[in-house]
Design an enzyme around this catalytic site. Sequence first.
Site, mmCIF file in Angstrom:
data_model
loop_
_atom_site.group_PDB
_atom_site.id
_atom_site.type_symbol
_atom_site.label_atom_id
_atom_site.label_comp_id
_atom_site.label_asym_id
_atom_site.label_seq_id
_atom_site.Cartn_x
_atom_site.Cartn_y
_atom_site.Cartn_z
ATOM 1 N N HIS A 1 66.939 -7.027 70.412
ATOM 2 C CA HIS A 1 65.823 -7.688 71.101
ATOM 3 C C HIS A 1 66.141 -9.188 71.136
ATOM 4 O O HIS A 1 65.588 -9.975 70.376
ATOM 5 C CB HIS A 1 64.504 -7.417 70.391
ATOM 6 N N ASP B 1 65.207 -6.406 65.804
ATOM 7 C CA ASP B 1 64.232 -7.493 65.681
ATOM 8 C C ASP B 1 63.197 -7.399 66.809
ATOM 9 O O ASP B 1 63.096 -8.289 67.648
ATOM 10 C CB ASP B 1 65.022 -8.823 65.749
#
Length: 283
Positions: A41, A163
């Site tokens: 991410h 993340d």
Amino acid sequence: MNYRHEFHAGNFADVLKHVFLTRILLYLQRKDKPFRYIDTHAGAGLYDLDGPEAARSNEARDGIGRLLDAPDLGAAAELLEPYLAAVRATGAPNLYPGSPVIAQKFLRASDKAIFCEMLPEAAKGLRRSLGRDYRVKTVEIDGYQGLKAFTPPPERRGMALIDPPYERRDEYERIFDTLGAALDRWAGGIFMIWQPVKEPEVVESFCRAVALAAPGALRIDFQVETPAPGKPLSRTGLVIVNPPYVLEEEAQIILPALTRILARGPGAEFSLEHLGGEKVPSS
């Protein structure tokens, strides 16, 4: 929970995450063999701390701002300096680098990185932040699908940062399922999962599941004050699967310094734990 990074860039949770990201990448550099970094991410790469979102929350002031201004980092100074140097190199204190820009600074000529970013505008910003670099590739893809698609990497060495923004109620289920599938294909990969601890019972349930799937994973729990309803996020954590053997020792030096410098009030503390084992003494 919705965690929009524009509002939180450079806060205490970013500091924790990026300090240990840096330490793992430096560990991977110890061997001459190339490695690959995967970011599920990735985000936009660079964040303007004077922009409307960051200025509204002003969380960087109590995060990277404190660390950059700290007169004494104590025994942790040498371990923190590579991270701080990477932040300074991006234009601090006005700009803060996301994990892709930090990771890019620790890639050698033979290393590679893949950044997954599903939002076209963020992916466009990330490409701009990274510039022309044959070592890196930004792919517009769901990060969980990307982790499945890009493991195992050809280098067979490296790490993945998971993340997500935690916008979905099933986020932890998606992380766990994706992690399990990735470990089946890349058993020796290092996986670091970041968590904003807003619902401790959900986090505990996830960590118990990881303990069964990947015993020996290192869990770091860090809070800057006692959590309370209505207050900004004050507790965060990392779960690191297949942690480098040096990381626990480094964490014992880094975490007391971060706790001292970033504390916002009573209740600032940290813990280290081997999932499926005992808590690591914090002395």
